[in-house]
Design a protein around this motif. Sequence first.
Motif, PDB file in Angstrom:
ATOM      1  N   ILE A 158      33.118  15.429  38.936  1.00 47.68           N
ATOM      2  CA  ILE A 158      32.093  14.745  38.165  1.00 47.68           C
ATOM      3  C   ILE A 158      30.918  15.700  38.006  1.00 47.68           C
ATOM      4  CG2 ILE A 158      30.433  12.851  38.135  1.00 47.68           C
ATOM      5  CD1 ILE A 158      32.446  11.201  39.748  1.00 47.68           C
ATOM      6  N   GLU A 159      30.410  15.809  36.782  1.00 48.58           N
ATOM      7  CA  GLU A 159      29.295  16.728  36.520  1.00 48.58           C
ATOM      8  C   GLU A 159      28.121  15.996  35.893  1.00 48.58           C
ATOM      9  OE1 GLU A 159      28.156  20.771  33.932  1.00 48.58           O
ATOM     10  OE2 GLU A 159      30.219  20.027  33.958  1.00 48.58           O
ATOM     11  N   TYR A 160      26.932  16.392  36.292  1.00 50.38           N
ATOM     12  CA  TYR A 160      25.700  15.933  35.651  1.00 50.38           C
ATOM     13  C   TYR A 160      24.803  17.157  35.528  1.00 50.38           C
ATOM     14  CZ  TYR A 160      21.367  13.403  34.708  1.00 50.38           C
ATOM     15  OH  TYR A 160      20.200  12.937  34.142  1.00 50.38           O
ATOM     16  N   SER A 161      24.637  17.652  34.303  1.00 50.81           N
ATOM     17  CA  SER A 161      23.897  18.901  34.102  1.00 50.81           C
ATOM     18  C   SER A 161      22.871  18.753  32.990  1.00 50.81           C
ATOM     19  CB  SER A 161      24.858  20.050  33.762  1.00 50.81           C
ATOM     20  OG  SER A 161      25.695  20.351  34.866  1.00 50.81           O
ATOM     21  N   LEU A 162      21.780  19.510  33.130  1.00 44.00           N
ATOM     22  CA  LEU A 162      20.721  19.552  32.131  1.00 44.00           C
ATOM     23  C   LEU A 162      20.714  20.925  31.468  1.00 44.00           C
ATOM     24  CD1 LEU A 162      17.819  17.947  34.223  1.00 44.00           C
ATOM     25  CD2 LEU A 162      19.488  16.779  32.767  1.00 44.00           C
ATOM     26  N   TYR A 163      20.709  20.939  30.131  1.00 44.39           N
ATOM     27  CA  TYR A 163      20.673  22.166  29.349  1.00 44.39           C
ATOM     28  C   TYR A 163      19.371  22.213  28.558  1.00 44.39           C
ATOM     29  CZ  TYR A 163      25.795  22.657  29.962  1.00 44.39           C
ATOM     30  OH  TYR A 163      27.068  22.782  30.469  1.00 44.39           O
ATOM     31  N   ARG A 164      18.739  23.370  28.510  1.00 41.67           N
ATOM     32  CA  ARG A 164      17.502  23.504  27.735  1.00 41.67           C
ATOM     33  C   ARG A 164      17.745  23.188  26.266  1.00 41.67           C
ATOM     34  NH1 ARG A 164      13.183  27.441  29.845  1.00 41.67           N
ATOM     35  NH2 ARG A 164      12.417  27.070  27.731  1.00 41.67           N
ATOM     36  N   GLY A 165      16.972  22.259  25.727  1.00 46.66           N
ATOM     37  CA  GLY A 165      17.141  21.892  24.327  1.00 46.66           C
ATOM     38  C   GLY A 165      16.701  22.966  23.355  1.00 46.66           C
ATOM     39  N   ASP A 166      15.795  23.861  23.798  1.00 46.69           N
ATOM     40  CA  ASP A 166      15.317  24.924  22.909  1.00 46.69           C
ATOM     41  C   ASP A 166      16.190  26.168  22.967  1.00 46.69           C
ATOM     42  OD1 ASP A 166      14.594  25.499  25.527  1.00 46.69           O
ATOM     43  OD2 ASP A 166      12.719  26.491  24.973  1.00 46.69           O
ATOM     44  N   LYS A 167      17.216  26.148  23.811  1.00 47.99           N
ATOM     45  CA  LYS A 167      18.075  27.318  23.957  1.00 47.99           C
ATOM     46  C   LYS A 167      19.533  27.040  23.600  1.00 47.99           C
ATOM     47  CE  LYS A 167      14.811  29.970  25.705  1.00 47.99           C
ATOM     48  NZ  LYS A 167      14.275  31.113  24.950  1.00 47.99           N
ATOM     49  N   TYR A 168      19.896  25.770  23.453  1.00 46.91           N
ATOM     50  CA  TYR A 168      21.299  25.414  23.261  1.00 46.91           C
ATOM     51  C   TYR A 168      21.534  24.628  21.985  1.00 46.91           C
ATOM     52  CZ  TYR A 168      23.289  26.823  27.751  1.00 46.91           C
ATOM     53  OH  TYR A 168      23.763  27.556  28.815  1.00 46.91           O
ATOM     54  N   SER A 169      22.713  24.839  21.401  1.00 50.39           N
ATOM     55  CA  SER A 169      23.281  23.933  20.419  1.00 50.39           C
ATOM     56  C   SER A 169      24.745  23.753  20.799  1.00 50.39           C
ATOM     57  CB  SER A 169      23.149  24.489  18.995  1.00 50.39           C
ATOM     58  OG  SER A 169      23.844  25.715  18.874  1.00 50.39           O
ATOM     59  N   PHE A 170      25.331  22.639  20.387  1.00 52.60           N
ATOM     60  CA  PHE A 170      26.714  22.343  20.739  1.00 52.60           C
ATOM     61  C   PHE A 170      27.546  22.108  19.494  1.00 52.60           C
ATOM     62  CE2 PHE A 170      24.337  21.265  24.541  1.00 52.60           C
ATOM     63  CZ  PHE A 170      25.134  21.776  25.559  1.00 52.60           C
ATOM     64  N   THR A 171      28.741  22.688  19.487  1.00 57.10           N
ATOM     65  CA  THR A 171      29.703  22.497  18.417  1.00 57.10           C
ATOM     66  C   THR A 171      30.800  21.568  18.915  1.00 57.10           C
ATOM     67  OG1 THR A 171      29.287  24.683  17.468  1.00 57.10           O
ATOM     68  CG2 THR A 171      31.391  23.642  16.921  1.00 57.10           C
ATOM     69  N   ILE A 172      31.173  20.584  18.106  1.00 55.20           N
ATOM     70  CA  ILE A 172      32.245  19.666  18.473  1.00 55.20           C
ATOM     71  C   ILE A 172      33.546  20.177  17.876  1.00 55.20           C
ATOM     72  CG2 ILE A 172      33.046  17.283  18.455  1.00 55.20           C
ATOM     73  CD1 ILE A 172      30.375  17.699  19.883  1.00 55.20           C
ATOM     74  N   ASN A 173      34.531  20.411  18.731  1.00 56.11           N
ATOM     75  CA  ASN A 173      35.836  20.901  18.294  1.00 56.11           C
ATOM     76  C   ASN A 173      36.840  19.766  18.457  1.00 56.11           C
ATOM     77  OD1 ASN A 173      38.168  22.255  17.740  1.00 56.11           O
ATOM     78  ND2 ASN A 173      38.053  23.682  19.459  1.00 56.11           N
ATOM     79  N   THR A 174      37.269  19.166  17.327  1.00 56.16           N
ATOM     80  CA  THR A 174      38.162  18.028  17.369  1.00 56.16           C
ATOM     81  C   THR A 174      39.515  18.402  16.775  1.00 56.16           C
ATOM     82  OG1 THR A 174      36.293  16.522  17.099  1.00 56.16           O
ATOM     83  CG2 THR A 174      38.469  15.620  16.695  1.00 56.16           C
ATOM     84  N   LYS A 175      40.575  18.127  17.507  1.00 54.11           N
ATOM     85  CA  LYS A 175      41.910  18.417  17.000  1.00 54.11           C
ATOM     86  C   LYS A 175      42.326  17.356  15.980  1.00 54.11           C
ATOM     87  CE  LYS A 175      43.495  20.727  21.211  1.00 54.11           C
ATOM     88  NZ  LYS A 175      44.517  20.724  22.291  1.00 54.11           N
ATOM     89  N   PRO A 176      43.065  17.777  14.921  1.00 60.85           N
ATOM     90  CA  PRO A 176      43.447  16.829  13.867  1.00 60.85           C
ATOM     91  C   PRO A 176      44.200  15.615  14.382  1.00 60.85           C
ATOM     92  CG  PRO A 176      43.859  19.064  13.156  1.00 60.85           C
ATOM     93  CD  PRO A 176      43.464  19.148  14.626  1.00 60.85           C
ATOM     94  N   ASP A 177      45.037  15.785  15.432  1.00 67.00           N
ATOM     95  CA  ASP A 177      45.827  14.648  15.911  1.00 67.00           C
ATOM     96  C   ASP A 177      44.990  13.624  16.660  1.00 67.00           C
ATOM     97  OD1 ASP A 177      45.313  16.153  18.116  1.00 67.00           O
ATOM     98  OD2 ASP A 177      47.387  16.265  18.827  1.00 67.00           O
ATOM     99  N   LEU A 178      43.701  13.943  16.875  1.00 63.06           N
ATOM    100  CA  LEU A 178      42.821  12.992  17.537  1.00 63.06           C
ATOM    101  C   LEU A 178      42.006  12.192  16.526  1.00 63.06           C
ATOM    102  CD1 LEU A 178      41.472  15.154  20.509  1.00 63.06           C
ATOM    103  CD2 LEU A 178      43.364  13.532  20.521  1.00 63.06           C
ATOM    104  N   LEU A 179      42.086  12.565  15.263  1.00 72.34           N
ATOM    105  CA  LEU A 179      41.300  11.885  14.234  1.00 72.34           C
ATOM    106  C   LEU A 179      41.876  10.506  13.924  1.00 72.34           C
ATOM    107  CD1 LEU A 179      40.688  14.849  11.759  1.00 72.34           C
ATOM    108  CD2 LEU A 179      39.065  13.867  13.373  1.00 72.34           C
TER     109      LEU A 179
END
Length: 251
Positions: A230-251
């Motif tokens: 189990i993880e609970y982490s804080l990332y700096r909002g001014d240093k990070y962006s996140f890309t969502i990688n979704t596989k077609p079979d999950l759509l």
Amino acid sequence: MNRDRTSKYLKISQEIISQIESGILQPGNKISSENELINEYKISNTTARKVLSYVENQGWVKKIKGKGTFVINRSKEMHLNRILGSFDAMKESFRNNLIKEGLTPKDILLEKIILNEGISINVNNKNHVIEGKVLKLHRLRYANDVLMKDETKYISMTLCPDIHLDEMNDSLINLYEKKYRIHLSDIQRTISTKVVDPKEKENYFGNSIPMAVFILGSVASNDRSETIEIEYSLYRGDKYSFTINTKPDLL
């Protein structure tokens, strides 16, 4: 002939640099190896080496011995992009990702203790529990001496009995698979935001004004639906962006 060879290696070099500038190749991405360049462009090994040397000398990439050549993070603000939803991306350690981007990683270990009572956390509106002994690992994770991530992980010592003795320089997912022969079948992740006040208790970011952070909650389970981490982490909002990688079979 010499002019042709010179023109060839510069043209290929500029193609690679253009891919980096346009974002096709992102910081931390591996570029083509010498052999791959030879096969792709039908060039000699001498020309391929000149291409890699040129792109590196121009400050776009960094060669890591035994691993390959990777795109460097040239952002003055040291902005990082990370992928959510890609299992392969999750298997890359925080440390190795920074090294690939030409950044210097550093960890400060705040807590490494064994909890006898277990732990539970709510992710995706479901309560997840690790019973028995749990290793709590709380680390501050830096890039070029800037705190990027305040990371807390809870790991099942029933499933990973000796994990408190490990160095943990590699990604924990690799450790679970290689050392403990655990097959991960499900990883649930949630991301939310909050604003961290400079005077907030246990705020390690050192911000002088209120700062937005990403909150990443994560639960990893094996094929018997037992919670491993189990993880609970804080990332700096001014240093990070996140890309969502979704596989077609999950759509």
